[in-house]
Design a protein around this motif. Structure first.
Motif, PDB file in Angstrom:
ATOM      1  N   PHE A 248       0.849  -1.327  -0.144  1.00 16.12           N
ATOM      2  CA  PHE A 248       0.118   0.095   0.056  1.00 16.12           C
ATOM      3  C   PHE A 248       0.939   1.411  -0.176  1.00 16.12           C
ATOM      4  N   SER A 249       0.365   2.623  -0.436  1.00 19.52           N
ATOM      5  CA  SER A 249       1.058   3.610  -0.336  1.00 19.52           C
ATOM      6  C   SER A 249       0.788   4.416   1.127  1.00 19.52           C
ATOM      7  N   LEU A 250       2.081   4.495   1.657  1.00 18.39           N
ATOM      8  CA  LEU A 250       2.015   5.091   3.017  1.00 18.39           C
ATOM      9  C   LEU A 250       1.530   6.252   3.072  1.00 18.39           C
ATOM     10  N   SER A 251       1.478   7.070   1.843  1.00 17.41           N
ATOM     11  CA  SER A 251       1.268   8.522   1.878  1.00 17.41           C
ATOM     12  C   SER A 251      -0.326   8.840   2.053  1.00 17.41           C
ATOM     13  N   TYR A 252      -1.006   7.797   2.088  1.00 11.78           N
ATOM     14  CA  TYR A 252      -2.498   8.224   2.486  1.00 11.78           C
ATOM     15  C   TYR A 252      -2.877   7.989   3.901  1.00 11.78           C
ATOM     16  N   TYR A 253      -1.781   7.440   4.704  1.00 11.64           N
ATOM     17  CA  TYR A 253      -2.089   6.948   5.982  1.00 11.64           C
ATOM     18  C   TYR A 253      -1.321   7.896   7.056  1.00 11.64           C
ATOM     19  N   ALA A 254      -1.792   7.864   8.128  1.00 13.25           N
ATOM     20  CA  ALA A 254      -1.071   8.388   9.599  1.00 13.25           C
ATOM     21  C   ALA A 254      -0.292   7.175   9.958  1.00 13.25           C
ATOM     22  N   ILE A 255       0.834   7.318  10.265  1.00 15.20           N
ATOM     23  CA  ILE A 255       1.637   6.377  10.904  1.00 15.20           C
ATOM     24  C   ILE A 255       2.044   6.720  12.212  1.00 15.20           C
ATOM     25  N   GLY A 256       1.907   5.805  13.170  1.00 15.21           N
ATOM     26  CA  GLY A 256       2.131   6.023  14.821  1.00 15.21           C
ATOM     27  C   GLY A 256       3.207   4.966  15.005  1.00 15.21           C
ATOM     28  N   TRP A 257       3.766   5.443  16.041  1.00 11.07           N
ATOM     29  CA  TRP A 257       4.753   4.401  16.763  1.00 11.07           C
ATOM     30  C   TRP A 257       4.303   4.301  18.194  1.00 11.07           C
ATOM     31  N   PHE A 258       4.374   2.902  18.457  1.00 13.08           N
ATOM     32  CA  PHE A 258       3.938   2.427  19.822  1.00 13.08           C
ATOM     33  C   PHE A 258       4.933   1.948  20.352  1.00 13.08           C
ATOM     34  N   ARG A 259       4.755   1.424  21.631  1.00 12.76           N
ATOM     35  CA  ARG A 259       5.712   0.995  22.290  1.00 12.76           C
ATOM     36  C   ARG A 259       5.205   0.007  23.488  1.00 12.76           C
ATOM     37  N   GLN A 260       5.643  -1.207  23.740  1.00 11.04           N
ATOM     38  CA  GLN A 260       5.084  -2.134  24.918  1.00 11.04           C
ATOM     39  C   GLN A 260       5.957  -3.036  25.442  1.00 11.04           C
ATOM     40  N   ALA A 261       6.137  -3.160  26.938  1.00  2.41           N
ATOM     41  CA  ALA A 261       6.925  -3.861  27.531  1.00  2.41           C
ATOM     42  C   ALA A 261       5.952  -4.992  28.046  1.00  2.41           C
ATOM     43  N   PRO A 262       6.615  -6.359  28.460  1.00  4.34           N
ATOM     44  CA  PRO A 262       5.733  -7.463  28.818  1.00  4.34           C
ATOM     45  C   PRO A 262       4.891  -7.096  29.945  1.00  4.34           C
ATOM     46  N   GLY A 263       3.631  -7.495  29.855  1.00  7.33           N
ATOM     47  CA  GLY A 263       2.841  -7.190  30.798  1.00  7.33           C
ATOM     48  C   GLY A 263       2.331  -6.014  31.022  1.00  7.33           C
ATOM     49  N   LYS A 264       2.483  -5.028  30.132  1.00  3.93           N
ATOM     50  CA  LYS A 264       2.278  -3.680  30.167  1.00  3.93           C
ATOM     51  C   LYS A 264       1.122  -3.231  29.185  1.00  3.93           C
TER      52      LYS A 264
ATOM     53  N   VAL B 271       3.769   6.680  20.953  1.00  2.00           N
ATOM     54  CA  VAL B 271       5.095   7.430  21.304  1.00  2.00           C
ATOM     55  C   VAL B 271       4.872   8.694  20.463  1.00  2.00           C
ATOM     56  N   LEU B 272       4.566   8.524  19.115  1.00  2.00           N
ATOM     57  CA  LEU B 272       4.596   9.590  18.255  1.00  2.00           C
ATOM     58  C   LEU B 272       3.913   9.085  17.057  1.00  2.00           C
ATOM     59  N   CYS B 273       3.172  10.187  16.478  1.00  2.00           N
ATOM     60  CA  CYS B 273       2.213   9.864  15.454  1.00  2.00           C
ATOM     61  C   CYS B 273       2.675  10.917  14.224  1.00  2.00           C
ATOM     62  N   ILE B 274       2.399  10.581  12.775  1.00  2.00           N
ATOM     63  CA  ILE B 274       2.594  11.475  11.888  1.00  2.00           C
ATOM     64  C   ILE B 274       1.500  11.352  11.007  1.00  2.00           C
ATOM     65  N   ASP B 275       0.509  12.239  10.485  1.00  2.00           N
ATOM     66  CA  ASP B 275      -0.561  12.074   9.886  1.00  2.00           C
ATOM     67  C   ASP B 275      -0.223  12.204   8.379  1.00  2.00           C
ATOM     68  N   LYS B 276      -1.226  11.962   7.455  1.00  2.00           N
ATOM     69  CA  LYS B 276      -1.058  12.079   6.203  1.00  2.00           C
ATOM     70  C   LYS B 276      -0.448  13.429   5.442  1.00  2.00           C
ATOM     71  N   TRP B 277      -0.668  14.296   6.123  1.00  2.00           N
ATOM     72  CA  TRP B 277      -0.399  15.618   5.761  1.00  2.00           C
ATOM     73  C   TRP B 277       1.265  16.084   6.292  1.00  2.00           C
ATOM     74  N   GLY B 278       1.650  15.198   7.106  1.00  2.00           N
ATOM     75  CA  GLY B 278       3.191  15.467   7.688  1.00  2.00           C
ATOM     76  C   GLY B 278       3.100  16.184   9.022  1.00  2.00           C
ATOM     77  N   ARG B 279       1.776  16.111   9.750  1.00  2.00           N
ATOM     78  CA  ARG B 279       1.604  16.938  11.197  1.00  2.00           C
ATOM     79  C   ARG B 279       1.935  16.072  12.074  1.00  2.00           C
ATOM     80  N   ASN B 280       2.664  16.244  13.215  1.00  2.00           N
ATOM     81  CA  ASN B 280       3.331  15.335  14.129  1.00  2.00           C
ATOM     82  C   ASN B 280       2.266  15.569  15.248  1.00  2.00           C
ATOM     83  N   THR B 281       1.919  14.204  15.883  1.00  2.00           N
ATOM     84  CA  THR B 281       1.341  14.460  17.204  1.00  2.00           C
ATOM     85  C   THR B 281       2.162  13.561  18.387  1.00  2.00           C
ATOM     86  N   ASN B 282       2.272  14.487  19.382  1.00  2.00           N
ATOM     87  CA  ASN B 282       3.031  13.557  20.469  1.00  2.00           C
ATOM     88  C   ASN B 282       2.040  12.971  21.346  1.00  2.00           C
ATOM     89  N   LEU B 283       2.331  11.475  21.523  1.00  2.00           N
ATOM     90  CA  LEU B 283       1.569  10.764  22.116  1.00  2.00           C
ATOM     91  C   LEU B 283       2.176  10.220  23.611  1.00  2.00           C
TER      92      LEU B 283
END
Length: 123
Positions: free
Chosen positions: A27-43, A48-60
């Motif tokens: 698929f073409s990533l340009s149509y989507y927001a991409i988020g980064w997440f993290r997870q430790a065992p049992g949590k 973490v951070l996300c960037i929308d399809k227009w390039g705007r960043n959101t701190n999570l």
């Protein structure tokens, strides 16, 4: 086949840096927001951070402000997470995921996920 693949993780000393990559295929990533997440065992999975399809960043996550940045390169169909001044508490499995257009901290609304990559911050 819709796929996201993370790379760039590993072991780093406190205060060090890593750059994670998230490569999209099927698929073409340009149509989507991409988020980064993290997870430790049992949590719970944490945004973490996300960037929308227009390039705007959101701190999570307040804990990464001023240390982590997110970017995307639509020509390479990839997104990146630059992590600086890493701390032991940043040790987790990191995931990238896609969502239609806009960012949100609700991980359940992201529909395609990478397999995850380990980041370990330790001396």
């Amino acid at each position: 086949q819709l796929q996201l693949v993370e790379s760039g993780g590993g072991l780093v000393q406190p205060g060090g840096s890593l750059r994670l990559s998230c490569a999209a295929s099927g698929f073409s990533l340009s149509y989507y927001a991409i988020g980064w997440f993290r997870q430790a065992p049992g949590k719970e999975r944490e945004g973490v951070l996300c960037i929308d399809k227009w390039g705007r960043n959101t701190n999570l996550a307040d804990s990464v402000k001023g240390r982590f940045t997110i970017s995307r390169d639509n020509a390479k169909n990839a997104a990146y997470l630059q992590m600086n001044s890493l701390k032991p508490e940043d040790t987790d499995v990191y995931y990238c995921a896609r969502r239609t257009e806009l960012c949100t901290n609700d991980w359940r609304s992201y529909d395609v996920w990478g397999q995850g990559i380990q980041v370990t911050v330790s001396s």
